[in-house]
Design a protein around this motif. Sequence first.
Motif, PDB file in Angstrom:
ATOM      1  N   ASP A  56       0.788  -1.237   0.000  1.00 45.03           N
ATOM      2  CA  ASP A  56       0.000   0.000   0.000  1.00 45.03           C
ATOM      3  C   ASP A  56       0.814   1.277   0.000  1.00 45.03           C
ATOM      4  O   ASP A  56       0.255   2.359  -0.225  1.00 45.03           O
ATOM      5  N   ASP A  57       2.133   1.226   0.266  1.00 48.83           N
ATOM      6  CA  ASP A  57       2.926   2.445   0.186  1.00 48.83           C
ATOM      7  C   ASP A  57       3.952   2.403  -0.943  1.00 48.83           C
ATOM      8  O   ASP A  57       4.847   3.241  -1.009  1.00 48.83           O
ATOM      9  N   ASP A  58       3.813   1.440  -1.844  1.00 45.16           N
ATOM     10  CA  ASP A  58       4.726   1.337  -2.980  1.00 45.16           C
ATOM     11  C   ASP A  58       4.280   2.240  -4.126  1.00 45.16           C
ATOM     12  O   ASP A  58       3.085   2.509  -4.303  1.00 45.16           O
ATOM     13  N   ALA A  59       5.257   2.683  -4.891  1.00 46.23           N
ATOM     14  CA  ALA A  59       4.993   3.445  -6.112  1.00 46.23           C
ATOM     15  C   ALA A  59       5.903   2.893  -7.201  1.00 46.23           C
ATOM     16  O   ALA A  59       7.123   3.035  -7.116  1.00 46.23           O
ATOM     17  N   PHE A  60       5.308   2.236  -8.161  1.00 46.73           N
ATOM     18  CA  PHE A  60       6.054   1.676  -9.281  1.00 46.73           C
ATOM     19  C   PHE A  60       6.253   2.787 -10.319  1.00 46.73           C
ATOM     20  O   PHE A  60       5.287   3.375 -10.808  1.00 46.73           O
ATOM     21  N   VAL A  61       7.507   3.102 -10.636  1.00 42.95           N
ATOM     22  CA  VAL A  61       7.834   4.256 -11.480  1.00 42.95           C
ATOM     23  C   VAL A  61       8.327   3.776 -12.847  1.00 42.95           C
ATOM     24  O   VAL A  61       9.252   2.958 -12.929  1.00 42.95           O
ATOM     25  N   ILE A  62       7.697   4.312 -13.899  1.00 46.40           N
ATOM     26  CA  ILE A  62       8.093   3.929 -15.245  1.00 46.40           C
ATOM     27  C   ILE A  62       8.058   5.160 -16.151  1.00 46.40           C
ATOM     28  O   ILE A  62       7.204   6.037 -15.995  1.00 46.40           O
ATOM     29  N   PHE A  63       9.018   5.227 -17.063  1.00 46.56           N
ATOM     30  CA  PHE A  63       9.107   6.300 -18.052  1.00 46.56           C
ATOM     31  C   PHE A  63       8.849   5.671 -19.425  1.00 46.56           C
ATOM     32  O   PHE A  63       9.778   5.154 -20.060  1.00 46.56           O
ATOM     33  N   PRO A  64       7.601   5.684 -19.897  1.00 47.04           N
ATOM     34  CA  PRO A  64       7.268   4.901 -21.095  1.00 47.04           C
ATOM     35  C   PRO A  64       7.873   5.432 -22.393  1.00 47.04           C
ATOM     36  O   PRO A  64       7.827   4.733 -23.399  1.00 47.04           O
ATOM     37  N   GLU A  65       8.444   6.624 -22.385  1.00 48.42           N
ATOM     38  CA  GLU A  65       9.104   7.112 -23.596  1.00 48.42           C
ATOM     39  C   GLU A  65      10.420   6.380 -23.849  1.00 48.42           C
ATOM     40  O   GLU A  65      10.911   6.356 -24.971  1.00 48.42           O
ATOM     41  N   GLY A  66      11.022   5.818 -22.792  1.00 49.50           N
ATOM     42  CA  GLY A  66      12.246   5.048 -22.955  1.00 49.50           C
ATOM     43  C   GLY A  66      13.516   5.859 -22.998  1.00 49.50           C
ATOM     44  O   GLY A  66      14.609   5.297 -23.128  1.00 49.50           O
ATOM     45  N   GLY A  67      13.421   7.175 -22.872  1.00 48.59           N
ATOM     46  CA  GLY A  67      14.608   8.020 -22.900  1.00 48.59           C
ATOM     47  C   GLY A  67      14.216   9.479 -22.827  1.00 48.59           C
ATOM     48  O   GLY A  67      13.033   9.837 -22.958  1.00 48.59           O
ATOM     49  N   ASN A  68      15.206  10.341 -22.594  1.00 50.26           N
ATOM     50  CA  ASN A  68      14.957  11.777 -22.533  1.00 50.26           C
ATOM     51  C   ASN A  68      14.474  12.303 -23.873  1.00 50.26           C
ATOM     52  O   ASN A  68      14.957  11.882 -24.937  1.00 50.26           O
ATOM     53  N   PHE A  69      13.544  13.263 -23.812  1.00 51.52           N
ATOM     54  CA  PHE A  69      13.035  13.878 -25.030  1.00 51.52           C
ATOM     55  C   PHE A  69      14.123  14.676 -25.735  1.00 51.52           C
ATOM     56  O   PHE A  69      14.832  15.471 -25.120  1.00 51.52           O
ATOM     57  N   THR A  70      14.261  14.439 -27.036  1.00 52.35           N
ATOM     58  CA  THR A  70      14.992  15.329 -27.936  1.00 52.35           C
ATOM     59  C   THR A  70      14.209  15.351 -29.250  1.00 52.35           C
ATOM     60  O   THR A  70      13.479  14.391 -29.560  1.00 52.35           O
ATOM     61  N   PRO A  71      14.340  16.411 -30.041  1.00 54.75           N
ATOM     62  CA  PRO A  71      13.625  16.425 -31.326  1.00 54.75           C
ATOM     63  C   PRO A  71      13.975  15.245 -32.216  1.00 54.75           C
ATOM     64  O   PRO A  71      13.093  14.686 -32.888  1.00 54.75           O
ATOM     65  N   SER A  72      15.251  14.834 -32.239  1.00 52.74           N
ATOM     66  CA  SER A  72      15.630  13.714 -33.109  1.00 52.74           C
ATOM     67  C   SER A  72      15.032  12.400 -32.616  1.00 52.74           C
ATOM     68  O   SER A  72      14.596  11.569 -33.420  1.00 52.74           O
ATOM     69  N   ARG A  73      14.989  12.201 -31.303  1.00 53.22           N
ATOM     70  CA  ARG A  73      14.361  10.991 -30.764  1.00 53.22           C
ATOM     71  C   ARG A  73      12.864  10.983 -31.061  1.00 53.22           C
ATOM     72  O   ARG A  73      12.282   9.917 -31.296  1.00 53.22           O
ATOM     73  N   ARG A  74      12.243  12.135 -31.018  1.00 56.07           N
ATOM     74  CA  ARG A  74      10.822  12.218 -31.340  1.00 56.07           C
ATOM     75  C   ARG A  74      10.573  11.723 -32.765  1.00 56.07           C
ATOM     76  O   ARG A  74       9.655  10.925 -33.018  1.00 56.07           O
ATOM     77  N   LEU A  75      11.400  12.181 -33.708  1.00 55.16           N
ATOM     78  CA  LEU A  75      11.232  11.766 -35.106  1.00 55.16           C
ATOM     79  C   LEU A  75      11.511  10.280 -35.270  1.00 55.16           C
ATOM     80  O   LEU A  75      10.812   9.591 -36.029  1.00 55.16           O
ATOM     81  N   ARG A  76      12.522   9.767 -34.558  1.00 60.14           N
ATOM     82  CA  ARG A  76      12.818   8.335 -34.650  1.00 60.14           C
ATOM     83  C   ARG A  76      11.675   7.492 -34.095  1.00 60.14           C
ATOM     84  O   ARG A  76      11.351   6.423 -34.631  1.00 60.14           O
ATOM     85  N   ALA A  77      11.050   7.971 -33.010  1.00 59.34           N
ATOM     86  CA  ALA A  77       9.923   7.233 -32.437  1.00 59.34           C
ATOM     87  C   ALA A  77       8.754   7.185 -33.419  1.00 59.34           C
ATOM     88  O   ALA A  77       8.068   6.152 -33.545  1.00 59.34           O
ATOM     89  N   ILE A  78       8.519   8.286 -34.118  1.00 61.99           N
ATOM     90  CA  ILE A  78       7.447   8.317 -35.125  1.00 61.99           C
ATOM     91  C   ILE A  78       7.778   7.370 -36.274  1.00 61.99           C
ATOM     92  O   ILE A  78       6.916   6.600 -36.738  1.00 61.99           O
ATOM     93  N   ASP A  79       9.020   7.408 -36.736  1.00 63.22           N
ATOM     94  CA  ASP A  79       9.442   6.507 -37.817  1.00 63.22           C
ATOM     95  C   ASP A  79       9.308   5.047 -37.408  1.00 63.22           C
ATOM     96  O   ASP A  79       8.926   4.195 -38.228  1.00 63.22           O
TER      97      ASP A  79
END
Length: 341
Positions: free
Chosen positions: A206-229
């Motif tokens: 009851d006091d746990d917090a499962f932490v996840i970053f579903p983007e898989g990495g820090n935002f950059t414009p180039s990573r954004r385009l690669r994710a779309i591709d």
Amino acid sequence: MPLPPRWLRRLVLAPGVVLLAFFVVATLPAWALLALAASPLVPGRLRPLRLLWIGAVYLVWDAAALLALFLLWLGSGFGAYKRAPAFQRAHYVLAGWFLRIMFWQARWTLRLSIDVVGTDPDTALPGRPELVVCRHAGPGDSFILIHALVNWFKREPRIVLKETLQWDPAIDVLLNRLPNRFIAAGPDGRDSVVRQIGHLAAGLDDDDAFVIFPEGGNFTPSRRLRAIDRLRSLGLERMARRAERMRHVLAPQPGGLLAALDAAPDAGVIFVAHTGLDQMLTVADVWRELPMDKRIAMRFWSVPPEEIPAGEQERIDWLFDWWARIDTWIAANRNGAADDA
């Protein structure tokens, strides 16, 4: 560079950081004079001196954490009882202390402030575990989130991290003693990662917090385009078009969150957005911004378990809907002044 094996990190890297910290502290006056002499030669107010101080404080912080963790290892019977509840709690308390020290220094040296709005994990679903789903952008954003969860909301986080973070000895030792998962794709790629995430999310209390970053990495414009591709290469044209409409976030990768939802059906979900550091994409950006004088705005939204969709495709659409909402919030709050929308 591949991550060294654990025994090498414990016997060489960790003691090396402690010795380096002693050396830096002993010679700090000389380094400070050099940094002070160089300050008029670069733009910004005392920028080299601030950078030296930040680096020295972080090094000493890492070394002090390692020494404290060594004492906990001795106290746990040379590690024999380090998984016992009392020693697990002691490690969370230690993490809270060191995070408070880090952010006290950040406020003083970098003039950072954090403005948090929206439902927090204390009041959203009292007595229930949480899945905390956060965007990833800017230096130190994961530290800010964990600091909030541990010190403000009294949660015990379980974190999904990249295995390269184990290059930092204090992070390596501390988080490997707690229920966290450093992720590296195995021979079977994403399926292995998803299984590891599902295993970590099982058995939350009851006091746990499962932490996840579903983007898989820090935002950059180039990573954004690669994710779309990547979405287009998988034949997911509708998702690719949705990702194109989101300008400030990466397209989320749903596999890990879907596994966590299946493993923790009684958990609520907290979505977290933040802005203030996300325009610092490179080391040069960080250098240019010193001293930062930034207000970091964070927004929490709570979704109770009964409002989480049941089907896989419905959950994927739901995640993209929330990511679009986060993108809209970031666009409205990039100046660091949080609203409560």
